[in-house]
Write a protein that holds these residues in place. Sequence first.
Motif, PDB file in Angstrom:
ATOM      1  N   ILE A   1       1.608   4.969   5.636  1.00  0.00           N
ATOM      2  CA  ILE A   1       2.495   3.910   6.131  1.00  0.00           C
ATOM      3  C   ILE A   1       3.047   3.091   4.967  1.00  0.00           C
ATOM      4  CG2 ILE A   1       2.556   1.771   7.458  1.00  0.00           C
ATOM      5  CD1 ILE A   1       0.583   3.162   9.422  1.00  0.00           C
ATOM      6  N   MET A   2       2.208   2.754   4.012  1.00  0.00           N
ATOM      7  CA  MET A   2       2.666   1.944   2.876  1.00  0.00           C
ATOM      8  C   MET A   2       3.635   2.718   1.993  1.00  0.00           C
ATOM      9  SD  MET A   2       1.698  -1.132   2.954  1.00  0.00           S
ATOM     10  CE  MET A   2       2.149  -0.986   4.661  1.00  0.00           C
ATOM     11  N   THR A   3       3.444   4.015   1.859  1.00  0.00           N
ATOM     12  CA  THR A   3       4.396   4.830   1.105  1.00  0.00           C
ATOM     13  C   THR A   3       5.764   4.776   1.784  1.00  0.00           C
ATOM     14  OG1 THR A   3       2.650   6.296   0.310  1.00  0.00           O
ATOM     15  CG2 THR A   3       4.902   7.154   0.255  1.00  0.00           C
ATOM     16  N   GLY A   4       5.774   4.862   3.115  1.00  0.00           N
ATOM     17  CA  GLY A   4       7.023   4.757   3.857  1.00  0.00           C
ATOM     18  C   GLY A   4       7.679   3.400   3.694  1.00  0.00           C
ATOM     19  N   VAL A   5       6.890   2.342   3.730  1.00  0.00           N
ATOM     20  CA  VAL A   5       7.435   0.986   3.572  1.00  0.00           C
ATOM     21  C   VAL A   5       8.062   0.826   2.188  1.00  0.00           C
ATOM     22  CG1 VAL A   5       6.784  -1.449   3.365  1.00  0.00           C
ATOM     23  CG2 VAL A   5       5.903  -0.090   5.261  1.00  0.00           C
ATOM     24  N   ILE A   6       7.351   1.267   1.174  1.00  0.00           N
ATOM     25  CA  ILE A   6       7.873   1.158  -0.196  1.00  0.00           C
ATOM     26  C   ILE A   6       9.122   2.019  -0.356  1.00  0.00           C
ATOM     27  CG2 ILE A   6       7.359   1.663  -2.617  1.00  0.00           C
ATOM     28  CD1 ILE A   6       4.406   0.880  -1.950  1.00  0.00           C
ATOM     29  N   TRP A   7       9.101   3.206   0.225  1.00  0.00           N
ATOM     30  CA  TRP A   7      10.222   4.120   0.120  1.00  0.00           C
ATOM     31  C   TRP A   7      11.466   3.557   0.816  1.00  0.00           C
ATOM     32  CZ3 TRP A   7       9.606   9.991   1.564  1.00  0.00           C
ATOM     33  CH2 TRP A   7      10.707  10.705   1.112  1.00  0.00           C
ATOM     34  N   LEU A   8      11.273   2.917   1.978  1.00  0.00           N
ATOM     35  CA  LEU A   8      12.410   2.350   2.706  1.00  0.00           C
ATOM     36  C   LEU A   8      13.065   1.187   1.965  1.00  0.00           C
ATOM     37  CD1 LEU A   8      11.260   2.412   6.432  1.00  0.00           C
ATOM     38  CD2 LEU A   8      13.099   3.723   5.367  1.00  0.00           C
ATOM     39  N   SER A   9      12.323   0.539   1.071  1.00  0.00           N
ATOM     40  CA  SER A   9      12.930  -0.555   0.299  1.00  0.00           C
ATOM     41  C   SER A   9      13.853  -0.030  -0.796  1.00  0.00           C
ATOM     42  CB  SER A   9      11.840  -1.446  -0.308  1.00  0.00           C
ATOM     43  OG  SER A   9      11.138  -0.758  -1.324  1.00  0.00           O
ATOM     44  N   GLN A  10      13.875   1.264  -0.997  1.00  0.00           N
ATOM     45  CA  GLN A  10      14.734   1.958  -1.951  1.00  0.00           C
ATOM     46  C   GLN A  10      14.696   1.335  -3.349  1.00  0.00           C
ATOM     47  OE1 GLN A  10      18.544   1.995   0.014  1.00  0.00           O
ATOM     48  NE2 GLN A  10      17.926   3.626   1.396  1.00  0.00           N
ATOM     49  N   PRO A  11      13.517   1.315  -3.952  1.00  0.00           N
ATOM     50  CA  PRO A  11      13.422   0.737  -5.299  1.00  0.00           C
ATOM     51  C   PRO A  11      14.133   1.615  -6.322  1.00  0.00           C
ATOM     52  CG  PRO A  11      11.376   1.821  -4.720  1.00  0.00           C
ATOM     53  CD  PRO A  11      12.247   1.867  -3.498  1.00  0.00           C
ATOM     54  N   GLU A  12      14.583   0.966  -7.383  1.00  0.00           N
ATOM     55  CA  GLU A  12      15.284   1.701  -8.433  1.00  0.00           C
ATOM     56  C   GLU A  12      14.319   2.461  -9.333  1.00  0.00           C
ATOM     57  OE1 GLU A  12      17.994  -0.771 -10.557  1.00  0.00           O
ATOM     58  OE2 GLU A  12      18.855  -1.569  -8.722  1.00  0.00           O
ATOM     59  N   SER A  13      13.096   1.930  -9.488  1.00  0.00           N
ATOM     60  CA  SER A  13      12.135   2.588 -10.360  1.00  0.00           C
ATOM     61  C   SER A  13      10.723   2.196  -9.948  1.00  0.00           C
ATOM     62  CB  SER A  13      12.370   2.188 -11.818  1.00  0.00           C
ATOM     63  OG  SER A  13      12.088   0.808 -11.984  1.00  0.00           O
ATOM     64  N   LEU A  14       9.762   2.890 -10.503  1.00  0.00           N
ATOM     65  CA  LEU A  14       8.358   2.568 -10.253  1.00  0.00           C
ATOM     66  C   LEU A  14       8.026   1.183 -10.799  1.00  0.00           C
ATOM     67  CD1 LEU A  14       5.532   3.390  -9.298  1.00  0.00           C
ATOM     68  CD2 LEU A  14       5.173   4.428 -11.535  1.00  0.00           C
ATOM     69  N   THR A  15       8.634   0.825 -11.904  1.00  0.00           N
ATOM     70  CA  THR A  15       8.413  -0.498 -12.491  1.00  0.00           C
ATOM     71  C   THR A  15       8.847  -1.603 -11.534  1.00  0.00           C
ATOM     72  OG1 THR A  15       8.829   0.460 -14.666  1.00  0.00           O
ATOM     73  CG2 THR A  15       8.874  -1.930 -14.504  1.00  0.00           C
ATOM     74  N   GLU A  16       9.963  -1.395 -10.867  1.00  0.00           N
ATOM     75  CA  GLU A  16      10.435  -2.384  -9.901  1.00  0.00           C
ATOM     76  C   GLU A  16       9.433  -2.554  -8.758  1.00  0.00           C
ATOM     77  OE1 GLU A  16      13.975  -3.077  -6.656  1.00  0.00           O
ATOM     78  OE2 GLU A  16      14.295  -1.615  -8.252  1.00  0.00           O
ATOM     79  N   VAL A  17       8.878  -1.456  -8.297  1.00  0.00           N
ATOM     80  CA  VAL A  17       7.873  -1.522  -7.222  1.00  0.00           C
ATOM     81  C   VAL A  17       6.658  -2.310  -7.692  1.00  0.00           C
ATOM     82  CG1 VAL A  17       6.290  -0.170  -5.799  1.00  0.00           C
ATOM     83  CG2 VAL A  17       8.613   0.627  -6.148  1.00  0.00           C
ATOM     84  N   LEU A  18       6.159  -1.995  -8.877  1.00  0.00           N
ATOM     85  CA  LEU A  18       4.948  -2.651  -9.378  1.00  0.00           C
ATOM     86  C   LEU A  18       5.159  -4.130  -9.670  1.00  0.00           C
ATOM     87  CD1 LEU A  18       3.638   0.150 -11.751  1.00  0.00           C
ATOM     88  CD2 LEU A  18       2.798  -0.436  -9.466  1.00  0.00           C
ATOM     89  N   LEU A  19       6.375  -4.509 -10.082  1.00  0.00           N
ATOM     90  CA  LEU A  19       6.634  -5.899 -10.446  1.00  0.00           C
ATOM     91  C   LEU A  19       7.099  -6.764  -9.276  1.00  0.00           C
ATOM     92  CD1 LEU A  19       8.378  -5.440 -13.907  1.00  0.00           C
ATOM     93  CD2 LEU A  19       6.008  -6.095 -13.437  1.00  0.00           C
ATOM     94  N   SER A  20       7.719  -6.164  -8.267  1.00  0.00           N
ATOM     95  CA  SER A  20       8.292  -6.995  -7.207  1.00  0.00           C
ATOM     96  C   SER A  20       7.728  -6.738  -5.815  1.00  0.00           C
ATOM     97  CB  SER A  20       9.809  -6.808  -7.178  1.00  0.00           C
ATOM     98  OG  SER A  20      10.116  -5.467  -6.840  1.00  0.00           O
ATOM     99  N   ASP A  21       6.897  -5.738  -5.664  1.00  0.00           N
ATOM    100  CA  ASP A  21       6.377  -5.401  -4.339  1.00  0.00           C
ATOM    101  C   ASP A  21       4.852  -5.297  -4.375  1.00  0.00           C
ATOM    102  OD1 ASP A  21       6.562  -4.864  -1.683  1.00  0.00           O
ATOM    103  OD2 ASP A  21       7.338  -2.831  -1.894  1.00  0.00           O
ATOM    104  N   GLN A  22       4.230  -6.297  -4.979  1.00  0.00           N
ATOM    105  CA  GLN A  22       2.790  -6.246  -5.214  1.00  0.00           C
ATOM    106  C   GLN A  22       1.979  -6.168  -3.921  1.00  0.00           C
ATOM    107  OE1 GLN A  22       4.666  -8.866  -6.248  1.00  0.00           O
ATOM    108  NE2 GLN A  22       4.603  -8.949  -8.459  1.00  0.00           N
TER     109      GLN A  22
END
Length: 122
Positions: free
Chosen positions: A82-103
Motif C-alpha cells: 500500500i505504501m509503495t502505491g501511495v509513494i508511486w501515486l505522488s509521482q516523485p521525480e527521484s528517490l531523493t525527493e521521496v526520502l526528503l519530502s515524504d518521510q
Amino acid sequence: MSHWLLRIPLAVVFIQQGLDKIPVDPSTAEAYELPYLVWWFVAFGELGAGLGLLVGGVVVWKVLRELQDLITRFSGITICSIMTGVIWLSQPESLTEVLLSDQFHVLLWVGGMFFALRGNRT
C-alpha cells in the motif's frame, strides 16, 4: 516485548486510515484516479493489515505461533504494498525527493518491511 512500541502505532495508523475510507465510495476512487476495485482493496487492506499486526503479536498458545507469525508477515507485506502505491501515486521525480519530502510514508513503508522480514521473531 519492545516490538509493541512499533507495532501499536503502525497498527493504529493503518486501522484509522482504513476506517476513514469505509464506506468505500467510487467517487473517492475517481478523485485519486484509481479503479474502484483497487480503492476497495486499499481500504480493506489497510484495515486488515492494522488488525493483523495486533492479532499477530498476541501469542496465546504455542500451537498458533507459526500462524500468528504468518499473519504478522502478511500484514507487513500488505503495508509495504500500500505504501509503495501511495509513494508511486505522488509521482516523485527521484528517490531523493521521496526520502526528503515524504518521510511519513517512507517510515510506514520501513515499519511494514520490518514486520514482513522479521515477523514475530523480534
